[in-house]
Scaffold this active site. Structure first.
Site, PDB file in Angstrom:
ATOM      1  N   ALA A 210      -8.239  -6.616   0.344  1.00 15.44           N
ATOM      2  CA  ALA A 210      -7.641  -7.898  -0.071  1.00 15.44           C
ATOM      3  C   ALA A 210      -8.176  -8.303  -1.441  1.00 15.44           C
ATOM      4  CB  ALA A 210      -7.879  -8.973   0.979  1.00 15.44           C
TER       5      ALA A 210
ATOM      6  N   ASP B 287      -2.644   1.506   8.941  1.00 16.90           N
ATOM      7  CA  ASP B 287      -2.996   0.659   7.808  1.00 16.90           C
ATOM      8  C   ASP B 287      -4.358   1.060   7.251  1.00 16.90           C
ATOM      9  OD1 ASP B 287      -2.542  -1.759   6.110  1.00 16.90           O
ATOM     10  OD2 ASP B 287      -4.363  -2.429   7.137  1.00 16.90           O
TER      11      ASP B 287
ATOM     12  N   GLU C 135      -5.436  -3.919  -6.761  1.00 11.56           N
ATOM     13  CA  GLU C 135      -6.754  -4.174  -6.159  1.00 11.56           C
ATOM     14  C   GLU C 135      -6.653  -4.589  -4.699  1.00 11.56           C
ATOM     15  OE1 GLU C 135     -10.229  -3.663  -5.743  1.00 11.56           O
ATOM     16  OE2 GLU C 135     -10.105  -3.947  -7.915  1.00 11.56           O
TER      17      GLU C 135
ATOM     18  N   LYS D  16       0.803  -1.228   0.000  1.00 10.33           N
ATOM     19  CA  LYS D  16       0.000   0.000   0.000  1.00 10.33           C
ATOM     20  C   LYS D  16       0.833   1.274   0.000  1.00 10.33           C
ATOM     21  CE  LYS D  16      -2.128  -1.823   3.571  1.00 10.33           C
ATOM     22  NZ  LYS D  16      -1.981  -3.255   3.331  1.00 10.33           N
TER      23      LYS D  16
ATOM     24  N   LYS E 273      -5.298   2.852   3.530  1.00  7.38           N
ATOM     25  CA  LYS E 273      -6.343   2.342   2.634  1.00  7.38           C
ATOM     26  C   LYS E 273      -7.366   3.428   2.319  1.00  7.38           C
ATOM     27  CE  LYS E 273      -5.954  -2.435   4.322  1.00  7.38           C
ATOM     28  NZ  LYS E 273      -6.578  -3.517   5.101  1.00  7.38           N
TER      29      LYS E 273
ATOM     30  N   GLY F   7      -6.058 -12.418   5.146  1.00  3.26           N
ATOM     31  CA  GLY F   7      -5.602 -13.784   4.925  1.00  3.26           C
ATOM     32  C   GLY F   7      -4.734 -13.884   3.696  1.00  3.26           C
TER      33      GLY F   7
ATOM     34  N   GLU G 115      -0.125  -8.555  12.690  1.00  2.00           N
ATOM     35  CA  GLU G 115       1.296  -8.501  12.418  1.00  2.00           C
ATOM     36  C   GLU G 115       2.041  -9.028  13.652  1.00  2.00           C
ATOM     37  OE1 GLU G 115       2.722  -7.679   9.617  1.00  2.00           O
ATOM     38  OE2 GLU G 115       0.863  -7.115   8.613  1.00  2.00           O
TER      39      GLU G 115
END
Length: 808
Positions: A597, A665, A592, A565, A669, A788, A654
């Site tokens: 995800a 994070d 994407e 990202k 996004k 995942g 993490e």
């Protein structure tokens, strides 16, 4: 009756000459009537010329001559070549004394390659109880006495040939004829030019009205491209004479245009066969048309040069072309592709590389006065070019091939359409030849399109991606004609290369055979050195440093796919610079998985925004990790620290959970989505609710993990203060006037009704609500697994596949 011609490589020592004898014995066993024409064996012609040069320069030819004799005797050591070797030795002695030799001597010496080959095959057949008859073609083929460039005296040659073979019973005798060699009317040895053995065989086939000429080479026929350049080139089963002639004239290294003419006159079929695969049917060439649309094949002429004559004074001047070609004709220089600008200020043409300087000198002499008057400005040579000809194509249908070349950073120096309009010729830098031919071959013939992938970052997501690619490779090749070839895998320490594609052992290969990773230069160089096209770089790292390589990769011909990202959330200046580089280099960048995800979120927003839909708000649960955390904490009577430990144990967080809890994070996004709407926000504009108390934000990971219970009272209090039937959700919210330069970006912990869209999210799912003017209060909702390795890797894989469908 058939004429069989065997090339030099077919007759080379070892398996070659053994195969030739086997083919001949099989023909004889089957009672076929045959005439055999042979070239010099192996590199004999080149070796003899080299011996002449050594003798001329006084470089000590004796040792090399002994090696030559040994090679000639290898197939049949007892054969008597004493007269031939003694004669050659005397010639070399004389050349050594004089320090020079004439074209006449060169013709005489190099002819011995064929003469020795003919005697060798004759002896080997006799050893196998075959009545073979050695035939010295100097008795048949008569020429003028222009040594080195002799012209065949066809009427006399035809009469000699017919008379000679009239006295031979082909049912009991096998003539072995030397190719390439002729003689003047005075009896002096001459040669009938390059590919003279092919021409000899064609003439004999025509004179004797043969059923077919079988030309044995080291390839199994004519291919859609040179198999040495294109590994998946396909054999062409049938060609018409016209098609074969086009191929020959445009550089096919198997066919010879001059050798086709005698066959056309008598309508004699030509079959190109492989000495080492005698069971193959090869390529049949005859008068029958092969298809309505003609063939499609790619032919290459290497080691050419582009000569350009430029001058302002050429405009409107009559006779420039005539003077140019007359000057070249005087020097016996053959011209290939010709290009002249509509302004008439320049003429460019292609010649053999060895003739480039001679062509420049010839033009310099012809246009000497024009230089003085400044009508001509310069004559330039571009060496190291190749001519690539696409047959059975035209400029109207060449657009996809040209686009593929440009998208692979290959820029032709010159493009020309032939007179018939069915062939396109390009002049390309030799360094780009293999890559260019492979790119065009895939486009023209619809054969598997090879996509070459370099994977950076081979941790959980990267390793899963590689596993998915390897497992799906054969199926994708079968269904879509796409050959996914992972040629490089790299972590922060090592990189492992395999131009043919990594295998299931890649982890071990990287560990044991990888080379130190010192940056992208080695990957770029490897791709260039191995002529790899359709390049994709996949960034599965979380490294800010890796994003610094994006623009250099784009400029080196790579398209980008990234789950990292950081590249889209750096400064707005970098963001815009990256997009400009993509446009200028005609490259794609898909990401994407940056948000959601494997969910189709970014693509949906792009389409809506591009269509003019006014998006007024985007909010949702952006983090699968924090979704899992607060879903379970809200639904169960458990401590916050217990749920956090559980999430860590299942691999949702993490290694240091603070990287998830600090909200950065989610903030990144949210910023990515804002920029998709052309908003000018920076990361510093994002208001982030950091879930970590200030006193726990510093220190090492172990220290933080030992103090997780300090979070319990904080979040229990927040949970208890909620209204009934409400749950906690950590969301990103983009709102405000999204039609202006900047939006409002908030990352925060909120309490929402449990029966709302956000409240109904389960497990580690993400959910996004997209509000627009058209949909009003009813948002477009996208929901699904938001975390995942499998999901993220599958999303990256999807981006790779989307790229393969674009014009890479």
């Amino acid at each position: 009756m058939k004429v069989l011609k065997f090339g030099g490589k077919s007759l080379a020592n070892g398996e070659g000459i053994k195969s030739v004898v086997s083919i001949l014995l099989n023909k004889i066993k089957n009672k076929e009537e045959i005439v055999v024409v042979v070239s010099a064996r192996g590199t004999a012609t080149e070796d003899l010329f080299e011996l002449l040069e050594r003798a001329k320069k006084g470089e000590g030819y004796q040792s090399a001559f002994e090696t030559f004799k040994k090679n000639q005797l290898e197939p049949y050591p007892t054969i008597d070549f004493s007269a031939e070797f003694t004669f050659l030795e005397k010639i070399f002695e004389g050349v050594n004394l004089l320090g020079d030799y004439s074209p006449k001597i060169k013709d005489l010496v190099t002819a011995y390659g064929e003469l020795l080959a003919g005697k060798t095959i004759t002896a080997l057949l006799k050893e196998n109880k075959v009545n073979a008859q050695y035939t010295d073609s100097r008795e048949l083929f008569k020429t003028d006495n222009v040594y080195g460039e002799a012209t065949l005296l066809e009427d006399i040659t035809e009469e000699n040939t017919k008379k000679y073979f009239k006295n031979i019973d082909l049912t009991t005798t096998v003539p072995i004829v030397t190719g390439f060699v002729g003689a003047s009317l005075e009896g002096e040895t001459t040669s009938i030019g390059n590919n003279g053995s092919n021409y000899s065989a064609s003439l004999i086939a025509g004179y004797l009205n043969a059923e077919e000429l079988e030309n044995y080479t080291i390839v199994s026929g004519i291919y859609t491209a040179n198999p040495l350049l294109v590994s998946n080139a396909q054999k062409i089963d049938h060609l018409s004479f016209n098609e074969a002639n086009e191929l020959a004239n445009l550089g096919d290294n198997v066919l010879d245009a001059k050798a086709i003419i005698p066959l056309v006159k008598k309508n004699i079929s030509l079959r190109i066969l492989n000495t080492f695969e005698p069971e193959s049917q090869g390529t049949l060439i005859n008068a029958e048309a092969s298809s309505k649309n003609g063939i499609k094949a790619i032919s290459v002429q290497e080691n050419m040069a582009l000569v350009s004559l430029e001058g302002r004074g050429l405009l409107g001047k009559v006779g420039i072309d005539a003077r140019l070609f007359a000057a070249l004709q005087k020097e016996n220089i053959s011209v290939g592709i010709i290009s002249q600008g509509s302004s008439e200020r320049g003429i460019s043409f292609v010649v053999n590389g060895k003739d480039a300087h001679k062509a420049k000198d010839a033009l310099g002499n012809e246009f000497n006065l024009d230089f003085l008057s400044n009508d001509i400005n310069r004559i330039s040579i571009t060496r190291g070019v190749a001519v690539v000809s696409i047959l059975g194509n035209s400029l109207s249908s060449f657009n996809t091939s040209y686009t593929a070349l440009v998208n692979n950073n290959i820029k032709p120096l010159l493009i020309n359409n032939t007179v018939t309009g069915n062939n396109v010729c390009l002049v390309i830098d030799n360094k780009e030849l293999r890559k260019a031919v492979n790119v065009m071959h895939g486009e023209i013939f619809g054969i598997a399109k090879k996509i070459n992938v370099a994977v950076f970052g081979v941790g959980l997501v990267g390793g899963t991606l590689i596993k998915q690619i390897l497992e799906s490779k054969e199926n994708i090749l079968k269904r879509k004609g796409i050959d996914l070839n992972v040629f490089a895998v790299a972590n922060s320490k090592k990189v492992f290369f395999n131009a043919d594609g990594i295998q299931g052992t890649w982890k071990q290969d990287l560990k044991e055979n990888g080379t130190p990773y010192k940056g992208i230069d080695a990957i770029v160089k490897y791709a260039k050195d191995h002529h790899l096209g359709n390049l994709i770089a996949v960034d599965n790292s979380a490294s800010a440093g890796m994003t610094e390589n994006y623009i250099p990769l784009i400029e080196s011909g790579f398209n980008l796919v990234s789950s990292n990202k950081i590249g889209n959330t750096k400064s707005l200046d970098f963001y815009n610079e990256l997009r400009l580089a993509l446009t200028q280099n005609r490259k794609q960048y898909l990401y994407e998985t940056n948000v959601g995800a494997g969910l189709p979120l970014i693509d949906t927003i792009k389409l809506m925004h591009a269509s003019g839909e006014n998006i007024t708000r985007i909010k949702g649960v952006f983090s699968g990790t924090l979704s899992y955390l607060f879903n379970n904490f809200s639904a169960k009577n458990v401590k916050f620290s217990e749920v956090l430990n559980e999430a860590a144990e299942q691999g949702f967080t993490e290694p240091d959970p603070r990287e998830d809890l600090n909200g950065n994070d989610v903030g990144r996004k949210l910023l990515i989505l804002a920029r998709e709407l052309d908003l000018q926000n920076e990361f510093s504009d994002v208001e982030i609710h950091n879930l970590i108390p200030e006193h726990l934000r510093d220190g090492d990971t172990a220290s933080f993990l030992s103090k997780l219970e300090e979070l319990d009272p904080i979040y229990q209090q927040i949970k208890d203060k909620q209204e009934p039937n409400h749950v906690l959700r950590y969301i990103g919210d983009l709102h405000g006037d999204l039609a202006s330069d900047k939006g409002i970006l908030e990352v925060k912990l909120v309490s929402v009704p449990s029966d709302s869209a956000l409240g109904q999210v389960k497990g580690a799912d993400s959910i996004f609500e997209i509000y627009t003017e058209s949909y009003g209060d009813q948002p477009v909702v996208i929901q699904g697994a938001g975390a995942g390795a499998n999901v993220t890797a599958r999303g990256v894989f999807g981006d790779i596949m989307r790229l393969t469908e674009l014009e890479l």
